[in-house]
Scaffold this motif. Structure first.
Motif, mmCIF file in Angstrom:
data_model
loop_
_atom_site.group_PDB
_atom_site.id
_atom_site.type_symbol
_atom_site.label_atom_id
_atom_site.label_comp_id
_atom_site.label_asym_id
_atom_site.label_seq_id
_atom_site.Cartn_x
_atom_site.Cartn_y
_atom_site.Cartn_z
ATOM 1 N N ALA A 15 9.585 -10.575 28.968
ATOM 2 C CA ALA A 15 8.161 -10.993 28.948
ATOM 3 C C ALA A 15 8.003 -11.557 30.892
ATOM 4 O O ALA A 15 7.440 -10.976 30.385
ATOM 5 C CB ALA A 15 8.486 -12.314 28.118
ATOM 6 N N LEU A 16 8.649 -11.587 31.090
ATOM 7 C CA LEU A 16 8.367 -11.727 33.124
ATOM 8 C C LEU A 16 7.797 -10.202 33.426
ATOM 9 O O LEU A 16 6.883 -10.361 34.550
ATOM 10 C CB LEU A 16 9.973 -12.088 33.167
ATOM 11 C CG LEU A 16 10.490 -13.252 34.001
ATOM 12 C CD1 LEU A 16 11.583 -13.451 33.894
ATOM 13 C CD2 LEU A 16 9.442 -14.347 33.430
ATOM 14 N N ILE A 17 8.484 -8.891 32.752
ATOM 15 C CA ILE A 17 8.313 -7.754 33.498
ATOM 16 C C ILE A 17 6.959 -7.342 33.187
ATOM 17 O O ILE A 17 6.391 -6.684 33.613
ATOM 18 C CB ILE A 17 9.313 -6.837 33.042
ATOM 19 C CG1 ILE A 17 10.687 -6.984 33.897
ATOM 20 C CG2 ILE A 17 8.872 -5.657 33.352
ATOM 21 C CD1 ILE A 17 12.011 -6.066 33.252
ATOM 22 N N TYR A 516 -12.668 -5.691 41.269
ATOM 23 C CA TYR A 516 -12.017 -7.101 40.823
ATOM 24 C C TYR A 516 -10.310 -6.603 39.819
ATOM 25 O O TYR A 516 -9.880 -6.005 40.229
ATOM 26 C CB TYR A 516 -12.136 -5.588 38.968
ATOM 27 C CG TYR A 516 -12.313 -6.277 38.028
ATOM 28 C CD1 TYR A 516 -12.288 -7.712 37.389
ATOM 29 C CD2 TYR A 516 -10.985 -6.194 37.139
ATOM 30 C CE1 TYR A 516 -11.681 -8.090 35.779
ATOM 31 C CE2 TYR A 516 -10.553 -6.116 35.455
ATOM 32 C CZ TYR A 516 -10.905 -7.246 35.406
ATOM 33 O OH TYR A 516 -10.594 -7.983 33.928
ATOM 34 N N ALA A 517 -9.916 -7.630 39.895
ATOM 35 C CA ALA A 517 -8.455 -8.118 39.346
ATOM 36 C C ALA A 517 -8.207 -9.869 38.238
ATOM 37 O O ALA A 517 -9.377 -10.112 38.095
ATOM 38 C CB ALA A 517 -8.128 -9.292 40.345
ATOM 39 N N PRO A 518 -8.141 -9.332 37.347
ATOM 40 C CA PRO A 518 -7.773 -10.035 36.592
ATOM 41 C C PRO A 518 -6.988 -11.249 36.527
ATOM 42 O O PRO A 518 -6.539 -11.976 37.736
ATOM 43 C CB PRO A 518 -6.920 -9.224 35.016
ATOM 44 C CG PRO A 518 -6.770 -7.923 35.977
ATOM 45 C CD PRO A 518 -6.972 -7.794 36.812
ATOM 46 N N LYS A 519 -7.715 -12.101 35.589
ATOM 47 C CA LYS A 519 -6.926 -13.903 36.115
ATOM 48 C C LYS A 519 -6.222 -13.514 36.131
ATOM 49 O O LYS A 519 -5.402 -13.955 35.072
ATOM 50 C CB LYS A 519 -7.638 -15.195 34.891
ATOM 51 C CG LYS A 519 -9.030 -14.871 34.421
ATOM 52 C CD LYS A 519 -9.592 -16.012 33.382
ATOM 53 C CE LYS A 519 -10.768 -16.106 33.221
ATOM 54 N NZ LYS A 519 -11.157 -17.217 32.123
ATOM 55 N N HIS A 520 -5.467 -14.600 36.681
ATOM 56 C CA HIS A 520 -3.678 -14.541 37.297
ATOM 57 C C HIS A 520 -3.223 -13.457 37.510
ATOM 58 O O HIS A 520 -1.503 -13.878 37.092
ATOM 59 C CB HIS A 520 -3.750 -15.732 35.957
ATOM 60 C CG HIS A 520 -4.165 -16.771 35.414
ATOM 61 N ND1 HIS A 520 -4.808 -17.898 35.625
ATOM 62 C CD2 HIS A 520 -4.264 -16.909 33.997
ATOM 63 C CE1 HIS A 520 -5.432 -18.284 35.625
ATOM 64 N NE2 HIS A 520 -5.245 -18.188 34.158
ATOM 65 N N GLU A 521 -4.041 -12.970 38.342
ATOM 66 C CA GLU A 521 -2.897 -11.438 38.666
ATOM 67 C C GLU A 521 -2.002 -12.238 39.666
ATOM 68 O O GLU A 521 -0.915 -11.333 39.184
ATOM 69 C CB GLU A 521 -3.707 -10.545 38.480
ATOM 70 C CG GLU A 521 -3.296 -9.184 39.095
ATOM 71 C CD GLU A 521 -3.137 -8.500 37.620
ATOM 72 O OE1 GLU A 521 -2.120 -7.290 37.013
ATOM 73 O OE2 GLU A 521 -2.633 -9.575 36.563
ATOM 74 N N THR A 522 -1.890 -12.369 40.635
ATOM 75 C CA THR A 522 -1.137 -13.034 41.625
ATOM 76 C C THR A 522 0.298 -13.786 41.032
ATOM 77 O O THR A 522 1.335 -13.494 41.444
ATOM 78 C CB THR A 522 -1.541 -14.266 42.528
ATOM 79 O OG1 THR A 522 -2.949 -13.587 43.161
ATOM 80 C CG2 THR A 522 -1.149 -14.521 43.950
ATOM 81 N N LEU A 523 0.278 -15.033 39.970
ATOM 82 C CA LEU A 523 0.844 -14.821 39.386
ATOM 83 C C LEU A 523 1.916 -14.172 38.253
ATOM 84 O O LEU A 523 3.215 -14.169 38.755
ATOM 85 C CB LEU A 523 0.519 -16.038 38.544
ATOM 86 C CG LEU A 523 1.713 -17.061 37.503
ATOM 87 C CD1 LEU A 523 2.714 -18.128 38.717
ATOM 88 C CD2 LEU A 523 1.045 -18.333 36.256
ATOM 89 N N GLY A 524 1.218 -13.456 37.704
ATOM 90 C CA GLY A 524 1.614 -12.260 37.193
ATOM 91 C C GLY A 524 2.502 -11.821 37.699
ATOM 92 O O GLY A 524 3.388 -11.171 37.278
ATOM 93 N N LEU A 525 2.003 -11.163 39.202
ATOM 94 C CA LEU A 525 2.648 -10.108 40.225
ATOM 95 C C LEU A 525 3.990 -10.796 40.479
ATOM 96 O O LEU A 525 5.506 -9.933 40.542
ATOM 97 C CB LEU A 525 2.125 -9.453 40.508
ATOM 98 C CG LEU A 525 0.959 -8.396 40.209
ATOM 99 C CD1 LEU A 525 -0.306 -8.536 41.955
ATOM 100 C CD2 LEU A 525 0.820 -7.839 40.060
ATOM 101 N N GLY A 526 4.410 -11.868 40.606
ATOM 102 C CA GLY A 526 4.966 -12.750 40.729
ATOM 103 C C GLY A 526 6.494 -12.210 40.568
ATOM 104 O O GLY A 526 7.370 -12.951 40.084
ATOM 105 N N LEU A 527 5.726 -13.004 38.969
ATOM 106 C CA LEU A 527 7.345 -13.114 37.352
ATOM 107 C C LEU A 527 6.995 -11.844 37.211
ATOM 108 O O LEU A 527 8.824 -11.994 37.117
ATOM 109 C CB LEU A 527 5.626 -13.722 36.817
ATOM 110 C CG LEU A 527 5.490 -15.170 37.043
ATOM 111 C CD1 LEU A 527 4.091 -15.308 35.511
ATOM 112 C CD2 LEU A 527 6.535 -15.979 35.786
ATOM 113 N N PHE A 530 10.109 -11.193 39.910
ATOM 114 C CA PHE A 530 11.293 -12.200 39.852
ATOM 115 C C PHE A 530 11.853 -11.055 38.526
ATOM 116 O O PHE A 530 12.955 -11.163 38.474
ATOM 117 C CB PHE A 530 10.961 -13.670 39.463
ATOM 118 C CG PHE A 530 12.055 -14.380 39.174
ATOM 119 C CD1 PHE A 530 12.959 -14.945 39.667
ATOM 120 C CD2 PHE A 530 11.923 -15.086 38.005
ATOM 121 C CE1 PHE A 530 13.798 -15.436 39.455
ATOM 122 C CE2 PHE A 530 12.762 -15.408 37.401
ATOM 123 C CZ PHE A 530 13.571 -16.397 38.566
ATOM 124 N N GLY A 531 11.220 -11.286 37.175
ATOM 125 C CA GLY A 531 11.774 -10.290 36.381
ATOM 126 C C GLY A 531 12.182 -9.410 36.948
ATOM 127 O O GLY A 531 13.273 -8.486 36.028
#
Length: 576
Positions: A15-17, A516-527, A530-531
């Protein structure tokens, strides 16, 4: 507990990846139109005539030879299911459920689960309403189309149990093999009965369909009978073979170089004669392989050996379209624009932006939905797609539609004599398509208010020189995720009309850039990062634990006062 911990760790790591995709999709859904996934799929189920996927997949002919008569059920047989199982797999699955001697709970779960999902796919009462209340968000899923991998996998695993049962050569398996064969033939009879009405109507139009149906039915029945005979032979034949042998079971070991009999030296070679059960099990596996490969080979073998591809319309559009769009009906279906790298107004996707869905019905075609805009059938109530195109031509031009592709036989903008509506020009025609140029398409970038001189750089950047403050309109859907900068500084995007993007420009020269960048993309890349660290750290951590455990065990043995060298092995002893 350790196993469950590993499963949870694997799920969390996966899920993290996948977090960039998951968060992007979750952020898009509030602004998206999801079509029938709001609950309408609760009323969509496969007709019983489409049950040919259960053992008789080509009952209506091959994929590229669809029926020409009343073939709704024949088409559903492929549209409603993502695949099929062969009759040989079904008879072995039934045998595996009945005759296997282990994993009772697993076999029961596979059999009951697959049966319930299949019944659910056909909307059988009361299975369908019960499961749709029990399974979370089930009403939003097209069960008949997307559940197939689950029940197919269940039947494949049960079929493996069936082959294993044949290999055991138990007498009871002969009786259960007959039961499995009879049950499978009964099921095929039900499938054929449900398809009979459609087959009669099809064969009246094309007699070749009768041969397809007869061949498919004979093929499936022959494999069911052959596997049933193998199960009977395995169950009864092995016992008869044993009765006919004078020697014990050890006689099956044929020793070379041991004239005196008895156990040969370890250096001597020996050969084990396969039992009848193993021979029949191998034969059953071979039949399944033959059946599966033959059914999988039919689609490519029925494809055309050669086909002339007409690239003329695509080449014309690539040379003349620029930053504009084209609309096609009956020539390039939705998504082909993406394949050719050309901007196409047609859409065939789920989900789509809510604003686009609303715009389609309000301004382009009230008799369709955006998820298949440009590909709906002609024969529906209200205006046909061609009539809606002509009636709302200015709305198409407002979205920078510069060219319309139609079949040469479709005279939407005039008559067969070549007289076109005012301003519309026929600019290309071949056997595949007629391309019409529209007279007044709006450009991809334009301004309202003060006049500006615009110099676009593709579709994501433009340089504007304005005599006074103005509003720049970009012919792209306004939705969350888009951002804009004016002279390097972030600016606010607003909506122009019901769909497009707008931004205020100051007096003078401005360089405007869109991204264009999807919502919360920075958080997604960080997760995601970490994954990946967790995924790479798992094997290193396991290796480190093994090293520490090995070192601790070695130290404990070295420090123990009772440590003694191992006793010598007795003569003739064998290692296990």
């Amino acid at each position: 507990i350790r196993f469950l911990a590993k499963v949870v760790l694997g799920a969390v790591t996966g899920a993290l990846i996948a977090a960039p995709l998951e968060l992007a999709f979750a952020g898009y859904l509030p602004d998206a139109y999801v079509g029938q996934h709001t609950g309408a799929f609760a009323t969509i189920h496969a007709a019983l005539g489409a049950s040919s996927a259960l053992g008789l997949p080509y009952l209506y002919g091959t994929l590229l030879a669809p029926p020409k008569g009343h073939g709704a059920l024949a088409v559903q047989s492929w549209q409603m299911f993502g695949g099929f199982v062969t009759a040989s797999v079904i008879v072995l699955a039934v045998l595996g459920f009945l005759a296997a001697r282990r994993a009772l709970l697993l076999r029961a779960a596979l059999a009951v689960g697959s049966a319930l999902v299949v019944l659910w796919s056909f909307g059988v009462q009361p299975v369908q309403p019960i499961l749709e209340r029990v399974v979370p968000v089930a009403k939003r899923v097209w069960v008949s189309r997307y559940s197939e991998p689950s029940w197919e996998m269940a039947l494949v695993v049960l079929a493996c149990f069936g082959i294993e049962a044949i290999a055991t050569s138990k007498r009871r398996n002969a009786i259960l093999g007959v039961v499995a064969g009879a049950a499978t033939l009964g099921g095929l009879a039900v499938v054929f009965h449900e398809a009979h009405t459609t087959l009669v109507s099809e064969t009246s139009v094309s007699p070749a369909h009768a041969a397809d149906a007869t061949t498919m039915l004979a093929w499936a029945v022959s494999f069911v009978l052959a596997i049933t005979v193998l199960a009977v032979v395995s169950g009864l034949g092995e016992r008869l073979v044993h009765r006919g042998r004078a020697a014990g079971p050890d006689e099956r070991l044929v020793h070379r170089g041991s004239p005196g009999g008895g156990r040969p030296p370890r250096s001597h070679s020996r050969r084990r004669v396969p039992s009848l059960g193993k021979i029949t099990a191998a034969a059953a596996g071979g039949l399944v392989a033959l059946d599966v490969f033959a059914m999988a080979a039919l689609p490519p073998l029925s494809a055309p050996r050669s086909e002339a591809i007409d690239m003329g319309p695509a080449h014309f559009l690539a040379a003349h379209l620029g930053t504009g769009r084209f609309f096609s009906y009956g020539v390039y279906h939705p998504d082909y624009g993406s394949y050719f790298g050309l901007a196409q107004l047609d859409t065939n996707d789920t989900p789509v932006p809510k604003s686009w869905s609303q715009y389609v019905q309000a301004h382009l075609d009230a008799n369709t939905r955006a998820i298949y805009f440009g590909s709906r059938p002609e024969k529906l109530s209200g205006l046909s797609p061609i009539q809606a195109l002509v009636a709302n031509l200015s709305s198409y031009e407002a979205l920078d539609v510069r060219y319309v592709l139609l079949r040469p036989s479709v005279h939407a903008f005039g008559d067969a004599g070549g007289h076109l509506a005012d301003g519309v020009r026929l600019v290309y025609e071949d056997k595949l398509a007629a391309i019409y140029e529209l007279p007044h398409p709006m450009p991809f970038f334009y301004t309202t208010g003060s006049s500006c001189s615009l110099h676009p750089d593709g579709t994501s950047a433009v340089t504007a020189t304005c005599a006074a403050a103005s509003t720049l309109v970009r012919n792209e859907t306004d939705m969350a995720g888009w951002s804009v900068t004016v002279n390097g500084r972030s600016a606010t995007l607003t909506q122009a009309g019901d769909l497009l993007q707008a931004v205020r420009l100051p007096k003078g020269t401005s360089t405007v850039t869109y991204s264009y960048a999807p919502k919360h993309e920075t958080l997604g890349l960080g997760l995601f990062a970490f994954g990946m660290v967790v995924a790479m750290g798992i094997p290193f951590g396991a290796r480190l634990r093994r090293r520490r455990g090995g070192a601790a065990a070695t130290a404990a043995v070295a420090e123990s006062p009772r440590a003694e060298p191992p006793a010598p092995r007795a003569a003739g002893a064998r290692e296990v």
